[in-house]
Design a protein around this motif. Structure first.
Motif, mmCIF file in Angstrom:
data_model
loop_
_atom_site.group_PDB
_atom_site.id
_atom_site.type_symbol
_atom_site.label_atom_id
_atom_site.label_comp_id
_atom_site.label_asym_id
_atom_site.label_seq_id
_atom_site.Cartn_x
_atom_site.Cartn_y
_atom_site.Cartn_z
ATOM 1 N N ARG A 47 -8.093 -22.202 -8.791
ATOM 2 C CA ARG A 47 -7.796 -20.892 -8.195
ATOM 3 C C ARG A 47 -6.416 -20.405 -8.625
ATOM 4 O O ARG A 47 -5.545 -21.188 -9.024
ATOM 5 N N ILE A 48 -6.237 -19.087 -8.550
ATOM 6 C CA ILE A 48 -4.960 -18.460 -8.898
ATOM 7 C C ILE A 48 -4.000 -18.605 -7.724
ATOM 8 O O ILE A 48 -4.373 -18.429 -6.558
ATOM 9 N N LEU A 49 -2.734 -18.902 -8.043
ATOM 10 C CA LEU A 49 -1.699 -18.986 -7.015
ATOM 11 C C LEU A 49 -0.769 -17.784 -7.025
ATOM 12 O O LEU A 49 -0.365 -17.294 -5.981
ATOM 13 N N ASN A 50 -0.416 -17.303 -8.220
ATOM 14 C CA ASN A 50 0.587 -16.242 -8.289
ATOM 15 C C ASN A 50 0.514 -15.557 -9.648
ATOM 16 O O ASN A 50 0.052 -16.141 -10.636
ATOM 17 N N VAL A 51 0.963 -14.309 -9.696
ATOM 18 C CA VAL A 51 1.151 -13.576 -10.948
ATOM 19 C C VAL A 51 2.606 -13.143 -10.989
ATOM 20 O O VAL A 51 3.068 -12.409 -10.118
ATOM 21 N N GLU A 52 3.330 -13.627 -11.992
ATOM 22 C CA GLU A 52 4.757 -13.340 -12.073
ATOM 23 C C GLU A 52 5.015 -11.989 -12.724
ATOM 24 O O GLU A 52 4.104 -11.352 -13.263
ATOM 25 N N ARG A 53 6.282 -11.574 -12.710
ATOM 26 C CA ARG A 53 6.649 -10.251 -13.212
ATOM 27 C C ARG A 53 6.291 -10.061 -14.684
ATOM 28 O O ARG A 53 5.900 -8.977 -15.112
ATOM 29 N N ASN A 54 6.405 -11.126 -15.491
ATOM 30 C CA ASN A 54 6.094 -11.021 -16.912
ATOM 31 C C ASN A 54 4.603 -11.104 -17.200
ATOM 32 O O ASN A 54 4.179 -11.126 -18.350
ATOM 33 N N GLY A 55 3.773 -11.163 -16.158
ATOM 34 C CA GLY A 55 2.327 -11.192 -16.321
ATOM 35 C C GLY A 55 1.733 -12.578 -16.400
ATOM 36 O O GLY A 55 0.503 -12.721 -16.432
ATOM 37 N N ASN A 56 2.564 -13.603 -16.437
ATOM 38 C CA ASN A 56 2.045 -14.966 -16.505
ATOM 39 C C ASN A 56 1.367 -15.352 -15.195
ATOM 40 O O ASN A 56 1.843 -15.006 -14.103
ATOM 41 N N VAL A 57 0.256 -16.074 -15.320
ATOM 42 C CA VAL A 57 -0.555 -16.448 -14.163
ATOM 43 C C VAL A 57 -0.377 -17.942 -13.877
ATOM 44 O O VAL A 57 -0.533 -18.775 -14.782
ATOM 45 N N ILE A 58 -0.046 -18.261 -12.617
ATOM 46 C CA ILE A 58 0.050 -19.657 -12.192
ATOM 47 C C ILE A 58 -1.221 -20.006 -11.428
ATOM 48 O O ILE A 58 -1.644 -19.256 -10.539
ATOM 49 N N TYR A 59 -1.825 -21.140 -11.789
ATOM 50 C CA TYR A 59 -3.066 -21.545 -11.139
ATOM 51 C C TYR A 59 -2.976 -23.024 -10.752
ATOM 52 O O TYR A 59 -2.085 -23.755 -11.211
ATOM 53 N N THR A 60 -3.901 -23.473 -9.940
ATOM 54 C CA THR A 60 -3.937 -24.864 -9.512
ATOM 55 C C THR A 60 -5.382 -25.356 -9.477
ATOM 56 O O THR A 60 -6.317 -24.552 -9.405
ATOM 57 N N TYR A 61 -5.542 -26.660 -9.541
ATOM 58 C CA TYR A 61 -6.866 -27.272 -9.415
ATOM 59 C C TYR A 61 -6.660 -28.733 -9.014
ATOM 60 O O TYR A 61 -5.553 -29.295 -9.120
ATOM 61 N N LYS A 62 -7.738 -29.372 -8.545
ATOM 62 C CA LYS A 62 -7.696 -30.770 -8.131
ATOM 63 C C LYS A 62 -8.696 -31.575 -8.960
ATOM 64 O O LYS A 62 -9.763 -31.070 -9.330
ATOM 65 N N ASP A 215 7.129 -6.398 -4.652
ATOM 66 C CA ASP A 215 6.778 -5.651 -5.864
ATOM 67 C C ASP A 215 7.308 -6.447 -7.043
ATOM 68 O O ASP A 215 8.498 -6.402 -7.362
ATOM 69 N N MET A 216 6.410 -7.186 -7.697
ATOM 70 C CA MET A 216 6.842 -8.104 -8.758
ATOM 71 C C MET A 216 7.409 -7.359 -9.957
ATOM 72 O O MET A 216 8.355 -7.808 -10.606
ATOM 73 N N SER A 217 6.826 -6.213 -10.286
ATOM 74 C CA SER A 217 7.235 -5.493 -11.477
ATOM 75 C C SER A 217 8.629 -4.894 -11.334
ATOM 76 O O SER A 217 9.459 -4.993 -12.241
ATOM 77 N N GLU A 218 8.907 -4.290 -10.192
ATOM 78 C CA GLU A 218 10.180 -3.604 -9.982
ATOM 79 C C GLU A 218 11.180 -4.432 -9.190
ATOM 80 O O GLU A 218 12.282 -3.969 -8.932
ATOM 81 N N GLN A 219 10.775 -5.669 -8.793
ATOM 82 C CA GLN A 219 11.665 -6.566 -8.044
ATOM 83 C C GLN A 219 12.204 -5.906 -6.774
ATOM 84 O O GLN A 219 13.404 -5.823 -6.532
ATOM 85 N N ARG A 220 11.261 -5.417 -5.967
ATOM 86 C CA ARG A 220 11.601 -4.780 -4.696
ATOM 87 C C ARG A 220 10.918 -5.508 -3.558
ATOM 88 O O ARG A 220 9.792 -5.990 -3.707
ATOM 89 N N LEU A 221 11.575 -5.517 -2.436
ATOM 90 C CA LEU A 221 11.012 -6.101 -1.220
ATOM 91 C C LEU A 221 10.920 -5.016 -0.164
ATOM 92 O O LEU A 221 11.930 -4.398 0.197
ATOM 93 N N TYR A 222 9.711 -4.750 0.284
ATOM 94 C CA TYR A 222 9.488 -3.828 1.404
ATOM 95 C C TYR A 222 9.168 -4.661 2.639
ATOM 96 O O TYR A 222 8.412 -5.634 2.557
ATOM 97 N N TYR A 223 9.721 -4.287 3.768
ATOM 98 C CA TYR A 223 9.370 -4.987 4.998
ATOM 99 C C TYR A 223 9.524 -4.044 6.186
ATOM 100 O O TYR A 223 10.203 -3.007 6.110
ATOM 101 N N ILE A 224 8.843 -4.393 7.258
ATOM 102 C CA ILE A 224 8.863 -3.576 8.471
ATOM 103 C C ILE A 224 9.366 -4.427 9.620
ATOM 104 O O ILE A 224 8.893 -5.544 9.844
ATOM 105 N N ASP A 225 10.348 -3.904 10.335
ATOM 106 C CA ASP A 225 10.745 -4.535 11.594
ATOM 107 C C ASP A 225 10.561 -3.532 12.722
ATOM 108 O O ASP A 225 10.417 -2.319 12.494
#
Length: 836
Positions: A47-62, A215-225
């Motif tokens: 399964r996929i774990l993450n997609v980084e800003r440069n488009g690289n995909v991190i995955y894992t398996y057992k 936002d991985m592409s623009e390196q922004r963090l949105y949050y609500i408090d």
């Protein structure tokens, strides 16, 4: 399908073959560790774990022993790489790798409760680790807590060389976010290790939040408090030096619970029960390069009969809430609502129920948005598994392990344009198709073909008018920032301050300033051009004209437009346009260039004057080119000859249809006061004479639909003989001409009627300032042996005026027009009336 999903990555196709090859290689070498491991029949754990800003995909398996392997797929080289292996049966919560691929951050929990008791530290549920992987070396424990942790490395915007310091975000289920500063050094050549790993500096980024999105592409963090039960949206921008700034905070008119917790785009969140996804709220933020900022929100689903969602257009200062009826109670919702970012559009999709395409560039016009429901294939076109919209147009299907790029399907939309019967859908799809870009010439040709077949089926708006405005807008606006606020985009027009930053934030701030402080409409219109053009034409009719330098500059603008147009279109034209000067249309296009340039110079800051001048030429040229394209399509479709038609002969059915199209073009451009190609009115008039009975023709002329040009009337006088029918036509045309043109045309028609008109005009000019004098004792005899005292006396007065003021009253260019000419014309006309 209105959307086209282009696959960028597929676990089954891009990773599995490599894993199988590694398995074979390991088996052949007798290896049992250190490699990707043996999966046996445990492929479903991939399964996929993450997609980084440069488009690289991190995955894992057992593997079959429960060992956890981490791999990376490089989207540039399309190669796989093994990152690390945990030889324990663990469940991965989150994972991220730094841009240099030297550090791996991972958050883990044990797969079973028994395993958690035996392996993890007492009282801890989640273990967060930082691993040196270049090469595999030390493992640093960052957190061992009884709450879930998510990890995300920050990626610098410049990746030209390895960075000595890395930055890692840790997001805790306990509603706080920390940033770790991690310095690395090289040892023994190329080995990268963490410097002073026992004391990693960290700082608190946010706390007490209930929702966050990365936002991985623009390196922004949105949050609500939540402050006093109000939902406050905040945004942090991480810059190239890894510092961060609070860019804005703004209240949202939504209700969130402080007991809830929701993350978006922090890797794959498989902790949430996917079967109950439709019962959870959906909230996400979308931005694009034009400076738009949209917040999409759908509350918890509590009814089988309707679905409510809201879109807040921060860049426009307003929002809209929509409620969609889902039909019968049997039509149950089993999947969640999906919001997709499509650049200038935003898609809202509920599998099997509806598809809503919203224009976020101009959300004030609902008719620019498309809503489809029912049994349309477009409603079932996307995968029914949960989709996550990443930065830009990237869409991730966690369940199938596929990464797509969502694009508007131009071919399908063009087909939909042909098939739809609703005016609102025609307008929405027209703008949607034009926004797609691509081969604009081909696209415009397809739309023109559709218009020519459906011109009479649209009753709510003018198809030609909307096409000309929209296509000109989309040909210019994507290239230049803020042009969308200055140029008209349709024919049916009726928070806390952001810091001063470059790039996206500068554009968003510009949008907000426009909403706050601008006049209701900054969009250019031709009202000033209309007044100035009418003034110039009025001066021409009366024989007066202002500074020749001013008029020359206006006409020079028109020459530049035509040259610019011809340079862009090298193919020979079928339609006989641009074959005459047509000063009226040249004045109009020259004035438009001048006014539009002044408008953009006033409101378009930071753009060079030369660039603005070229944009104006391109825009006005585009307006003319679109009219030419419509004409070319119609001319080619009906197989008309490229030469200008003659006035003689009967009109063909093809000429009737082309005349109808030209009339619709004229109607479309007239209300907007847009210029037409030189020669358009001449060609329109010639076809009008061909196609219309005399009474209809004169009605078209009197109502301003047909404009009599000097070129058209000159050809009419030369082409038609003096039959009784043609004489009636010629006389009816001449009496409707402006005086100056009428006098020129009369000289071309050798007929008593024209002589009579010339005489009347001559007498009128002579007697305008006449003052009665004592009668002369000498009476000049007429050249005719007719003793008609009233005429003799009248001719004597004319002769006296001519002789005393010859320079003033000489008929310009026609020395043979004098009292004698008037006398002869009068006698001939009288004899004709008496039948002598």
């Amino acid at each position: 399908m209105a959307l086209r999903l282009v696959s960028d990555f597929d676990l089954r196709k891009d990773v599995l073959p490599w894993l199988r090859a590694q398995r074979v290689a390991s088996a052949a070498a007798g290896a049992r560790g250190g490699g990707p491991g043996v999966l046996e029949n445990n492929y479903e754990s991939l399964r996929i774990l993450n997609v980084e800003r440069n488009g690289n995909v991190i995955y894992t398996y057992k593997d079959n022993k429960g060992n956890v392997f981490f791999g990376l797929y490089d989207c540039q080289t399309r190669q796989n790489e093994h990152l690390y292996t945990f030889e324990k049966d663990l469940h991965v919560v989150s994972c991220s790798v730094n841009s240099d691929r030297t550090l791996l951050a991972v958050s883990l929990v044990h797969s079973t409760e028994e395993g958690r008791k035996n392996e993890l530290q007492p009282g801890s549920k989640c273990l967060t680790l930082l691993v040196e992987i270049h090469p595999v070396n030390n493992v640093k424990v960052l957190k061992a807590v009884d709450s879930y942790i998510w990890v995300q490395f920050l990626y610098p915007h410049v990746e030209s060389h390895p960075l000595p310091e890395n930055h890692l975000l840790l997001v805790s289920e306990e509603k706080y976010i920390e940033k770790f500063h991690i310095q690395v050094i090289q040892e023994d050549g190329s080995r990268v290790v963490i410097k002073d790993s026992g004391h990693l500096p960290r700082e608190r980024v946010a706390e007490d939040f209930v929702w966050a999105q990365w936002d991985m592409s623009e390196q922004r963090l949105y949050y609500i408090d939540l402050k006093k039960s109000r939902s406050i949206l905040k945004c942090l921008q991480f810059s190239a030096d890894e510092k961060f700034n609070l860019m804005f905070e703004a209240p949202l008119d939504i209700t969130l619970s402080d007991s809830g917790f929701k993350l978006v785009n922090f890797g794959c969140d498989d902790l949430q029960d996917q079967e109950n996804l439709s019962k959870h709220l959906t909230l996400c933020v979308f931005t694009n390069h034009t400076g738009s900022l949209c917040v999409c929100y759908s509350p918890k689903f509590d009814s089988w009969e309707k679905f409510t969602y809201s879109v807040f257009h921060f860049h426009k200062g307003h929002g809209k809430t929509f409620t969609a009826a889902l039909g019968s109670v049997d039509s149950q919702v089993t999947k969640g609502l999906t919001f997709l970012n499509l650049d200038y559009y935003l898609a809202v999709y509920l599998p099997g129920h509806f598809f809503h395409l919203l224009n976020i560039q101009h959300p004030d016009l609902i008719c620019h948005s498309l809503f489809l429901t029912g049994n349309s294939e477009v409603v079932d076109m996307l995968p029914h598994s949960p989709l996550q919209s990443l930065s830009g147009s990237l869409v991730l299907d966690w369940c199938s392990g596929k990464l797509y790029r969502a694009l508007l399907n131009q071919s399908y939309l063009l087909q939909f344009l042909w098939n739809t019967r609703l005016d609102c859908e025609k307008m929405a799809v027209l703008h949607c198709v034009l926004s797609c870009g691509g081969d604009r010439r081909f696209l415009e040709a397809k739309i023109i073909q559709w218009i020519s077949e459906n011109i009479s089926t649209c009753h709510s708006f003018d198809l030609i008018q909307e096409f000309i405005i929209a296509s000109s807008y989309w040909s210019i606006c994507p290239e230049t920032s803020n042009m969308d606020k200055l140029l008209p985009y349709s024919s049916v027009l009726t928070w806390n301050t952001v810091h001063s930053f470059k790039g996206y934030w500068e554009k968003l701030n510009s949008n907000l300033e426009y909403v706050k402080y601008s006049k209701p409409h900054l969009h250019y219109n031709n009202s000033m051009v209309r007044r100035e053009w009418h003034s110039l034409i009025s001066e021409e009719k009366t024989g007066r004209r202002r500074s020749m330098v001013y008029v020359k500059n206006i006409l020079d603008n028109a020459t530049k437009v035509i040259s610019n147009l011809e340079a862009r279109n090298l193919e020979p034209r079928l339609t006989p346009l641009f074959q005459e000067e047509d000063n009226h249309q040249r004045l109009l296009m020259g004035l438009m260039v001048s006014e539009l340039k002044d408008h953009l110079l006033r409101h378009l800051q930071g753009v060079e004057k030369k660039k603005i001048e070229q944009m104006v030429l391109d825009y006005v040229s585009k307006l003319l080119d679109l009219v030419c394209q419509i004409m070319e399509t119609s001319w080619r479709k009906h197989s008309l000859h490229p030469c200008v038609p003659h006035f003689s002969g009967r009109a063909s059915a093809a000429e009737f249809k082309v005349f109808h199209i030209m009339t619709r073009i004229l109607e479309a451009t007239k209300s907007l006061f847009l210029p037409l190609p030189p020669g358009f009115h001449t060609l329109h008039t010639i076809l009008g004479v061909h196609c219309l009975p005399l009474h209809n023709l004169l009605h078209y002329i009197d109502s301003g639909v047909l404009l009599l040009t000097e070129t058209a009337v000159t050809r009419l006088m030369k082409d038609l003989d003096n039959t009784e029918k043609n004489e009636k036509l010629k006389f009816s045309i001449i009496v409707r001409l402006p005086p100056l043109i009428g006098q020129k045309i009369c000289r071309l028609w050798d007929h008593p009627m024209s002589s009579n008109i010339i005489s009347r005009n001559h007498v009128k000019r002579l007697l305008q300032n006449y003052k009665k004098k004592p009668p002369s004792s000498v009476i000049h005899k007429s050249s005719f042996s007719v003793e008609f005292l009233p005429l003799n006396y009248f001719v004597e007065i004319l002769t006296d005026i001519e002789s005393s003021n010859q320079a003033l009253y000489a008929f310009e260019g026609h020395d043979n027009v004098d009292a004698k000419f008037v006398e002869e014309a009068a006698l001939k006309h009288t004899m004709m009336l008496l039948g002598l």
